[in-house]
Design a protein around this motif. Sequence first.
Motif, PDB file in Angstrom:
ATOM      1  N   THR A 151       0.807  -1.225   0.000  1.00  0.00           N
ATOM      2  CA  THR A 151       0.000   0.000   0.000  1.00  0.00           C
ATOM      3  C   THR A 151       0.841   1.276   0.000  1.00  0.00           C
ATOM      4  OG1 THR A 151      -0.158  -0.047   2.425  1.00  0.00           O
ATOM      5  CG2 THR A 151      -1.931  -1.117   1.165  1.00  0.00           C
ATOM      6  N   LEU A 152       1.961   1.277   0.729  1.00  0.00           N
ATOM      7  CA  LEU A 152       2.768   2.491   0.856  1.00  0.00           C
ATOM      8  C   LEU A 152       4.071   2.438   0.077  1.00  0.00           C
ATOM      9  CD1 LEU A 152       2.272   3.237   4.672  1.00  0.00           C
ATOM     10  CD2 LEU A 152       0.985   4.131   2.728  1.00  0.00           C
ATOM     11  N   GLY A 153       4.426   1.266  -0.449  1.00  0.00           N
ATOM     12  CA  GLY A 153       5.621   1.173  -1.281  1.00  0.00           C
ATOM     13  C   GLY A 153       6.787   0.507  -0.592  1.00  0.00           C
ATOM     14  N   GLY A 154       7.746   0.051  -1.424  1.00  0.00           N
ATOM     15  CA  GLY A 154       8.886  -0.710  -0.925  1.00  0.00           C
ATOM     16  C   GLY A 154       9.849   0.095  -0.099  1.00  0.00           C
ATOM     17  N   THR A 155       9.993   1.406  -0.391  1.00  0.00           N
ATOM     18  CA  THR A 155      10.953   2.216   0.358  1.00  0.00           C
ATOM     19  C   THR A 155      10.557   2.335   1.824  1.00  0.00           C
ATOM     20  OG1 THR A 155      11.518   3.515  -1.611  1.00  0.00           O
ATOM     21  CG2 THR A 155      12.050   4.473   0.529  1.00  0.00           C
ATOM     22  N   ILE A 156       9.284   2.647   2.049  1.00  0.00           N
ATOM     23  CA  ILE A 156       8.813   2.757   3.436  1.00  0.00           C
ATOM     24  C   ILE A 156       8.884   1.399   4.130  1.00  0.00           C
ATOM     25  CG2 ILE A 156       6.814   3.278   4.884  1.00  0.00           C
ATOM     26  CD1 ILE A 156       5.950   5.310   2.790  1.00  0.00           C
ATOM     27  N   ALA A 157       8.478   0.350   3.423  1.00  0.00           N
ATOM     28  CA  ALA A 157       8.541  -0.991   4.002  1.00  0.00           C
ATOM     29  C   ALA A 157       9.981  -1.392   4.283  1.00  0.00           C
ATOM     30  CB  ALA A 157       7.889  -1.996   3.065  1.00  0.00           C
ATOM     31  N   TRP A 178      12.569   0.644   5.091  1.00  0.00           N
ATOM     32  CA  TRP A 178      13.022   1.302   6.318  1.00  0.00           C
ATOM     33  C   TRP A 178      12.364   0.685   7.549  1.00  0.00           C
ATOM     34  CZ3 TRP A 178      17.224   3.743   7.020  1.00  0.00           C
ATOM     35  CH2 TRP A 178      17.787   4.525   6.010  1.00  0.00           C
ATOM     36  N   LEU A 179      11.090   0.306   7.416  1.00  0.00           N
ATOM     37  CA  LEU A 179      10.401  -0.359   8.526  1.00  0.00           C
ATOM     38  C   LEU A 179      11.086  -1.672   8.868  1.00  0.00           C
ATOM     39  CD1 LEU A 179       7.944  -0.398  10.449  1.00  0.00           C
ATOM     40  CD2 LEU A 179       6.683  -1.585   8.643  1.00  0.00           C
ATOM     41  N   LEU A 180      11.477  -2.422   7.834  1.00  0.00           N
ATOM     42  CA  LEU A 180      12.143  -3.699   8.049  1.00  0.00           C
ATOM     43  C   LEU A 180      13.492  -3.514   8.735  1.00  0.00           C
ATOM     44  CD1 LEU A 180      11.728  -6.787   7.227  1.00  0.00           C
ATOM     45  CD2 LEU A 180      13.429  -6.319   5.474  1.00  0.00           C
ATOM     46  N   VAL A 181      14.250  -2.475   8.345  1.00  0.00           N
ATOM     47  CA  VAL A 181      15.537  -2.193   8.992  1.00  0.00           C
ATOM     48  C   VAL A 181      15.331  -1.915  10.481  1.00  0.00           C
ATOM     49  CG1 VAL A 181      17.467  -0.569   9.108  1.00  0.00           C
ATOM     50  CG2 VAL A 181      16.655  -1.363   6.892  1.00  0.00           C
ATOM     51  N   GLY A 182      14.318  -1.091  10.792  1.00  0.00           N
ATOM     52  CA  GLY A 182      14.028  -0.793  12.194  1.00  0.00           C
ATOM     53  C   GLY A 182      13.618  -2.026  12.974  1.00  0.00           C
ATOM     54  N   GLU A 183      12.828  -2.894  12.346  1.00  0.00           N
ATOM     55  CA  GLU A 183      12.388  -4.124  13.004  1.00  0.00           C
ATOM     56  C   GLU A 183      13.566  -5.051  13.286  1.00  0.00           C
ATOM     57  OE1 GLU A 183       9.617  -5.494  10.160  1.00  0.00           O
ATOM     58  OE2 GLU A 183       8.033  -4.104  10.759  1.00  0.00           O
ATOM     59  N   PHE A 184      14.501  -5.134  12.330  1.00  0.00           N
ATOM     60  CA  PHE A 184      15.659  -6.002  12.529  1.00  0.00           C
ATOM     61  C   PHE A 184      16.535  -5.485  13.668  1.00  0.00           C
ATOM     62  CE2 PHE A 184      20.003  -7.458  11.483  1.00  0.00           C
ATOM     63  CZ  PHE A 184      19.781  -8.821  11.519  1.00  0.00           C
ATOM     64  N   ILE A 185      16.687  -4.166  13.745  1.00  0.00           N
ATOM     65  CA  ILE A 185      17.453  -3.575  14.846  1.00  0.00           C
ATOM     66  C   ILE A 185      16.787  -3.913  16.181  1.00  0.00           C
ATOM     67  CG2 ILE A 185      18.154  -1.394  15.909  1.00  0.00           C
ATOM     68  CD1 ILE A 185      18.515  -0.285  13.079  1.00  0.00           C
ATOM     69  N   PHE A 205      21.579 -11.027   8.138  1.00  0.00           N
ATOM     70  CA  PHE A 205      21.894  -9.602   8.064  1.00  0.00           C
ATOM     71  C   PHE A 205      22.100  -9.165   6.613  1.00  0.00           C
ATOM     72  CE2 PHE A 205      24.839  -5.966   8.440  1.00  0.00           C
ATOM     73  CZ  PHE A 205      24.080  -5.159   9.269  1.00  0.00           C
ATOM     74  N   PHE A 206      22.723 -10.020   5.807  1.00  0.00           N
ATOM     75  CA  PHE A 206      22.930  -9.673   4.399  1.00  0.00           C
ATOM     76  C   PHE A 206      21.602  -9.613   3.640  1.00  0.00           C
ATOM     77  CE2 PHE A 206      27.333 -11.626   4.980  1.00  0.00           C
ATOM     78  CZ  PHE A 206      27.912 -10.382   5.144  1.00  0.00           C
ATOM     79  N   ALA A 207      20.603 -10.332   4.120  1.00  0.00           N
ATOM     80  CA  ALA A 207      19.273 -10.216   3.515  1.00  0.00           C
ATOM     81  C   ALA A 207      18.711  -8.820   3.749  1.00  0.00           C
ATOM     82  CB  ALA A 207      18.336 -11.277   4.096  1.00  0.00           C
ATOM     83  N   ILE A 208      18.928  -8.279   4.946  1.00  0.00           N
ATOM     84  CA  ILE A 208      18.480  -6.909   5.234  1.00  0.00           C
ATOM     85  C   ILE A 208      19.288  -5.910   4.405  1.00  0.00           C
ATOM     86  CG2 ILE A 208      18.073  -5.242   7.072  1.00  0.00           C
ATOM     87  CD1 ILE A 208      16.509  -7.914   7.298  1.00  0.00           C
ATOM     88  N   VAL A 209      20.589  -6.156   4.269  1.00  0.00           N
ATOM     89  CA  VAL A 209      21.433  -5.302   3.424  1.00  0.00           C
ATOM     90  C   VAL A 209      20.957  -5.344   1.976  1.00  0.00           C
ATOM     91  CG1 VAL A 209      23.766  -5.042   2.464  1.00  0.00           C
ATOM     92  CG2 VAL A 209      23.461  -5.471   4.910  1.00  0.00           C
ATOM     93  N   ALA A 210      20.514  -6.518   1.523  1.00  0.00           N
ATOM     94  CA  ALA A 210      19.998  -6.643   0.160  1.00  0.00           C
ATOM     95  C   ALA A 210      18.760  -5.767  -0.036  1.00  0.00           C
ATOM     96  CB  ALA A 210      19.670  -8.105  -0.141  1.00  0.00           C
ATOM     97  N   VAL A 211      17.893  -5.685   0.981  1.00  0.00           N
ATOM     98  CA  VAL A 211      16.722  -4.803   0.909  1.00  0.00           C
ATOM     99  C   VAL A 211      17.170  -3.344   0.777  1.00  0.00           C
ATOM    100  CG1 VAL A 211      14.713  -3.940   2.192  1.00  0.00           C
ATOM    101  CG2 VAL A 211      15.257  -6.383   2.218  1.00  0.00           C
ATOM    102  N   ILE A 212      18.166  -2.957   1.572  1.00  0.00           N
ATOM    103  CA  ILE A 212      18.687  -1.582   1.518  1.00  0.00           C
ATOM    104  C   ILE A 212      19.241  -1.274   0.132  1.00  0.00           C
ATOM    105  CG2 ILE A 212      20.449  -0.022   2.446  1.00  0.00           C
ATOM    106  CD1 ILE A 212      20.201  -1.518   5.099  1.00  0.00           C
ATOM    107  N   ALA A 213      19.975  -2.231  -0.445  1.00  0.00           N
ATOM    108  CA  ALA A 213      20.591  -2.020  -1.757  1.00  0.00           C
ATOM    109  C   ALA A 213      19.548  -1.999  -2.867  1.00  0.00           C
ATOM    110  CB  ALA A 213      21.622  -3.111  -2.028  1.00  0.00           C
ATOM    111  N   ASP A 214      18.618  -2.930  -2.829  1.00  0.00           N
ATOM    112  CA  ASP A 214      17.633  -3.033  -3.906  1.00  0.00           C
ATOM    113  C   ASP A 214      16.716  -1.821  -3.976  1.00  0.00           C
ATOM    114  OD1 ASP A 214      18.750  -5.438  -4.437  1.00  0.00           O
ATOM    115  OD2 ASP A 214      17.106  -6.671  -3.686  1.00  0.00           O
ATOM    116  N   HIS A 215      16.452  -1.213  -2.834  1.00  0.00           N
ATOM    117  CA  HIS A 215      15.559  -0.048  -2.817  1.00  0.00           C
ATOM    118  C   HIS A 215      16.322   1.269  -2.667  1.00  0.00           C
ATOM    119  CE1 HIS A 215      11.768  -2.307  -2.718  1.00  0.00           C
ATOM    120  NE2 HIS A 215      12.449  -3.210  -2.043  1.00  0.00           N
TER     121      HIS A 215
END
Length: 508
Positions: free
Chosen positions: A39-45, A47-54, A370-380
């Motif tokens: 609904t809000l897009g991959g960028t917001i999701a 950043w949300l995922l990064v915060g959740e992982f932290i 952790f590299f999966a989360i990094v992949a999200v950061i890179a892809d978006h």
Amino acid sequence: MASGSMRRAFAENFLGNSPDWYKLTIIAFLVINPFVAFTLGGTIAGWLLVGEFIFTLAMALKCYPLQPGGLLAIEAVVIGLTSAESVYHHTEAAFPVILLLIFMVAGIYFLKELLLFTFTKILLGIRSKILLSLMFCFVAAVLSAFLDALTVTAVVITVASGFYGVFHKVASGKRVDHDQDHDHDHDQASDDQVHELHRADLEHFRGFLRNLVMHAAVGTALGGVMTLVGEPQNLLIATVSDWDFLEFFVRMSPVSVPVFVVGLATCALVERFSLFSYGERMPEAVREVLTEYDRRRSSRRTRSEKAVLVAQALVTIVLVIGLGFHLAQVGIIGLMIIVLATAFTGVIEERRIGHAFEEALPFTALLVVFFAIVAVIADHQLFSPVIGWVLLLEGSLQTAMFYIANGVLSMISDNVFVATIYITEVKEALDAGQISRDVYDMLAVAINTGTNIPSVATPNGQAAFLFLLTSALAPLIRLSYMRMVLLALPYTITMTLTGFAAVFLLLH
């Protein structure tokens, strides 16, 4: 009925013994992420995922981050925030680090008798807590400048675990058995077994060990920023910039040397004035136990045990030579150490060799998550807006903001990833003629120091900190995520400000 029993059993076992509110939070994360992504897009999701992982890292003592973090990583792939191919790509790029974790940490395990013997002499020989803390910080810095921060951290963990194990066995009324097959007895002894007489001493000893391991962890950052081989991103930046070992050290020195001095001064000050929960002294009861342990071990040491110490000392020399001259990848050298140390000390049973891998493999699995989360950061391209804005600045302000931007992003992400993104962007700007070579050199220094120095603020930024947080030692000495952040805070403030001032004033 059976179905209801199965649901209750699943609810009781989901994420182990972590609190119910933590389990509900993870479930909420898993439910919210698809909605946000669609609904809000991959960028917001993202950043949300990064915060959740932290958040999962912050709760490491309640539940090891592999399970909740892994669930988030799997969901990220399923809902399209990243792909399995992208995760594999980032994992493959870090294959030398994975080899290091698997083999070098296990190699250090087989040198534990020598390490415990050496550090016991040091610990009992130096009564000044300030001097002892400075020594731990300084030695960790020097070793990290020429070796690898994770290797140095593995040594510190091994030594601290050995000290804790000796006193905990005595405090819980157990005989200190030195048979190598019982290395994990102190993990199995619960705090309920600790005699009331020793409970307060054990708590103070935990604080004492927390202080020492944090001083050493910060030391790995102080030394790691200085040389081409100190951290993985250093080698990357040097390769892109075409700097050799000496040129790298010279270019970093206007920033790294003042930060090193201030770091050691901070170590002395927090111990002298007992700031930020530092200043814990070794209880006399603990000193007596360790002194008696050392005396009894020395008097009863057999010819065979002395031969083991000599063999481990020779293997250590081989380790230093191999790492110092970079004869092979660190992980390969670690495998060689395993072979040599076990062959020449008589450790030939599979079950005894297997113990060595118990410490590092869970963290290796967590690193891939952790590299999966990094992949999200890179892809978006979550960091791209910050990079673009900083490139629009000019002069000393641009260099200083590169330092700050790298530092802030490294606190919440991975400093190797941040350095890779930034140095690639700056090199492209140089090749396109947007900046001069002199400007590029200054920005490269700002990128390297920015990813190495402010990142001590959290375990996310420094792999050595994350390794320490998720090690078997952390719960034993009550080293939680927030306590690590608090212990690192004085260093974060003084080192970051010193680095910023040096970048702003000395890089022209």
